[in-house]
Design a protein around this motif. Structure first.
Motif, PDB file in Angstrom:
ATOM      1  N   VAL A 165       0.969  -1.140  -0.180  1.00 39.98           N
ATOM      2  CA  VAL A 165      -0.392   0.093  -0.136  1.00 39.98           C
ATOM      3  C   VAL A 165       0.443   1.049  -0.097  1.00 39.98           C
ATOM      4  O   VAL A 165       0.570   2.295   0.766  1.00 39.98           O
ATOM      5  CB  VAL A 165      -1.187  -0.062   1.385  1.00 39.98           C
ATOM      6  CG1 VAL A 165      -1.410  -1.209   1.399  1.00 39.98           C
ATOM      7  CG2 VAL A 165      -0.116   0.013   2.526  1.00 39.98           C
ATOM      8  N   THR A 166       2.270   1.078  -0.407  1.00 43.34           N
ATOM      9  CA  THR A 166       2.935   2.527  -0.424  1.00 43.34           C
ATOM     10  C   THR A 166       2.825   3.107  -1.321  1.00 43.34           C
ATOM     11  O   THR A 166       2.787   4.824  -0.492  1.00 43.34           O
ATOM     12  CB  THR A 166       4.141   1.502  -1.437  1.00 43.34           C
ATOM     13  OG1 THR A 166       4.279   0.840  -2.870  1.00 43.34           O
ATOM     14  CG2 THR A 166       5.010   0.807  -0.555  1.00 43.34           C
ATOM     15  N   LYS A 167       1.225   3.125  -1.903  1.00 42.47           N
ATOM     16  CA  LYS A 167       1.388   3.867  -3.375  1.00 42.47           C
ATOM     17  C   LYS A 167      -0.272   4.504  -2.611  1.00 42.47           C
ATOM     18  O   LYS A 167      -0.412   6.110  -2.770  1.00 42.47           O
ATOM     19  CB  LYS A 167       1.129   3.763  -4.159  1.00 42.47           C
ATOM     20  CG  LYS A 167       1.667   3.164  -5.602  1.00 42.47           C
ATOM     21  CD  LYS A 167       1.234   2.797  -6.413  1.00 42.47           C
ATOM     22  CE  LYS A 167       2.297   2.378  -7.727  1.00 42.47           C
ATOM     23  NZ  LYS A 167       1.940   1.397  -9.044  1.00 42.47           N
ATOM     24  N   GLU A 194       8.069   2.927   9.195  1.00 43.12           N
ATOM     25  CA  GLU A 194       7.463   2.937   7.932  1.00 43.12           C
ATOM     26  C   GLU A 194       6.178   3.158   7.767  1.00 43.12           C
ATOM     27  O   GLU A 194       5.987   4.288   6.950  1.00 43.12           O
ATOM     28  CB  GLU A 194       7.854   1.430   6.583  1.00 43.12           C
ATOM     29  CG  GLU A 194       8.228   1.894   5.334  1.00 43.12           C
ATOM     30  CD  GLU A 194       8.318   0.906   5.010  1.00 43.12           C
ATOM     31  OE1 GLU A 194       8.712   1.000   3.387  1.00 43.12           O
ATOM     32  OE2 GLU A 194       8.804   0.395   5.200  1.00 43.12           O
ATOM     33  N   PHE A 195       4.839   2.848   8.209  1.00 46.58           N
ATOM     34  CA  PHE A 195       4.144   3.618   7.809  1.00 46.58           C
ATOM     35  C   PHE A 195       3.595   4.988   8.388  1.00 46.58           C
ATOM     36  O   PHE A 195       3.056   5.805   7.806  1.00 46.58           O
ATOM     37  CB  PHE A 195       2.380   2.461   9.577  1.00 46.58           C
ATOM     38  CG  PHE A 195       2.466   1.204   8.182  1.00 46.58           C
ATOM     39  CD1 PHE A 195       1.210   1.812   7.721  1.00 46.58           C
ATOM     40  CD2 PHE A 195       2.279   0.547   8.779  1.00 46.58           C
ATOM     41  CE1 PHE A 195       0.484   0.526   7.180  1.00 46.58           C
ATOM     42  CE2 PHE A 195       1.293  -0.903   7.569  1.00 46.58           C
ATOM     43  CZ  PHE A 195       0.266  -0.755   6.986  1.00 46.58           C
ATOM     44  N   LYS A 196       4.157   5.268   9.765  1.00 45.82           N
ATOM     45  CA  LYS A 196       4.669   6.568  10.324  1.00 45.82           C
ATOM     46  C   LYS A 196       4.855   7.254   9.020  1.00 45.82           C
ATOM     47  O   LYS A 196       4.626   8.721   9.095  1.00 45.82           O
ATOM     48  CB  LYS A 196       5.470   6.209  11.855  1.00 45.82           C
ATOM     49  CG  LYS A 196       4.618   7.680  12.106  1.00 45.82           C
ATOM     50  CD  LYS A 196       5.833   8.052  13.694  1.00 45.82           C
ATOM     51  CE  LYS A 196       5.421   9.615  13.988  1.00 45.82           C
ATOM     52  NZ  LYS A 196       5.922  11.018  13.211  1.00 45.82           N
ATOM     53  N   GLN A 197       5.879   7.080   8.499  1.00 42.42           N
ATOM     54  CA  GLN A 197       6.684   8.028   8.100  1.00 42.42           C
ATOM     55  C   GLN A 197       5.887   7.978   6.271  1.00 42.42           C
ATOM     56  O   GLN A 197       6.109   9.733   6.174  1.00 42.42           O
ATOM     57  CB  GLN A 197       8.000   7.137   7.439  1.00 42.42           C
ATOM     58  CG  GLN A 197       9.113   7.950   6.754  1.00 42.42           C
ATOM     59  CD  GLN A 197      10.587   7.785   6.354  1.00 42.42           C
ATOM     60  OE1 GLN A 197      10.410   6.355   6.916  1.00 42.42           O
ATOM     61  NE2 GLN A 197      11.120   8.186   5.852  1.00 42.42           N
ATOM     62  N   MET A 198       4.950   7.270   5.844  1.00 45.31           N
ATOM     63  CA  MET A 198       4.868   7.265   4.911  1.00 45.31           C
ATOM     64  C   MET A 198       2.872   8.526   5.129  1.00 45.31           C
ATOM     65  O   MET A 198       2.680   8.483   3.721  1.00 45.31           O
ATOM     66  CB  MET A 198       3.970   6.113   3.875  1.00 45.31           C
ATOM     67  CG  MET A 198       5.613   5.793   3.531  1.00 45.31           C
ATOM     68  SD  MET A 198       5.747   3.659   2.985  1.00 45.31           S
ATOM     69  CE  MET A 198       4.550   4.178   1.529  1.00 45.31           C
TER      70      MET A 198
END
Length: 233
Positions: A165-167, A194-198
């Motif tokens: 779900v990076t996009k 990584e979730f928090k960063q994105m």
């Protein structure tokens, strides 16, 4: 009207996974716990089907401005739903969510007819092995011994590990609260970071000595962190 909470379980999860949350928030919130139809036969992509099923549930129950609370696969579905139907979602709480990385050894089952092996894999989900009760192990063992259900589980797990779900994450502007176990071996703390960063509008808190399902392993602490977030909204 009460604010609606929609609780979404993981790959092997059931409605009982949320008992502590339901008991704590049931009087103040309108709580819905739709079962994810993992075992249905259909022609859609698995995640697309789960998102469509959730949308049908939300529309059928006339829910608006919901708060999605997702664990593991349920978090993955919540992210995809919030991206496709952002107008329906006020906020999200994700815990041990898949969608970026998942070390899900329960998605293969080389010895699925061995109950001791299944018990070992269920215990791996938690920091404290005792959280994997005999009832919980029996439920998972019954699923993996059913050829049709086991096939659907394996297929869903592989799809979740493949479809990131990076996009979608950078486009989710609603508040998102990440509650993560410091000892989560399936979606480790690095995944939470990584979730928090994105995510543009995310907060992250950890529960120590806690694995992949904080609402089951640390229900009192989980509910406190969840309540603090809900009160801030």
């Amino acid at each position: 009207m009460k604010q609606s909470l929609v609780l979404l379980h993981g790959l092997f999860g059931g409605l009982s996974n949320w008992d502590g949350v339901i008991d704590h928030f049931g009087n103040e919130y309108n709580i819905h716990v739709p079962p994810l139809p993992i075992y249905d036969e259909h022609d859609q992509g698995i995640l697309d089907y789960l998102v469509a099923s959730l949308h049908h549930y939300i529309v059928s129950n006339n829910l608006t401005d919901v708060i999605l609370v997702g664990n593991s696969l349920g978090g993955h579905v919540a992210v995809l739903y919030a991206h496709r139907y952002a107008a329906n979602v006020r906020a999200m709480i994700l815990t041990g969510s898949s969608g970026l990385y998942e070390n899900n050894t329960l998605g293969s089952f080389p010895r699925r007819h061995s109950r001791p092996y299944i018990q070992e894999r269920v215990e791996y989900t938690f920091y404290e092995a005792k959280t994997a009760t005999s009832q919980l192990v029996d439920e998972v063992f019954a699923i993996v011994c059913d050829n049709r259900k086991c096939f659907r589980i394996v297929k869903t797990a592989k799809t979740a590990q493949r479809e990131y779900v990076t996009k979608e994450l950078p486009e989710l502007t609603m508040p998102v609260h990440l509650i993560w176990g410091t000892d989560d071996r399936i979606t480790p703390p690095s995944v939470a970071e990584e979730f928090k960063q994105m995510l543009p509008n995310a907060t992250l808190v950890y529960l120590s000595e806690c694995g992949h399902a904080p609402m089951m392993e640390k229900p009192l602490e989980f509910n406190t962190l969840m309540e603090e977030f809900l009160n801030r909204l």
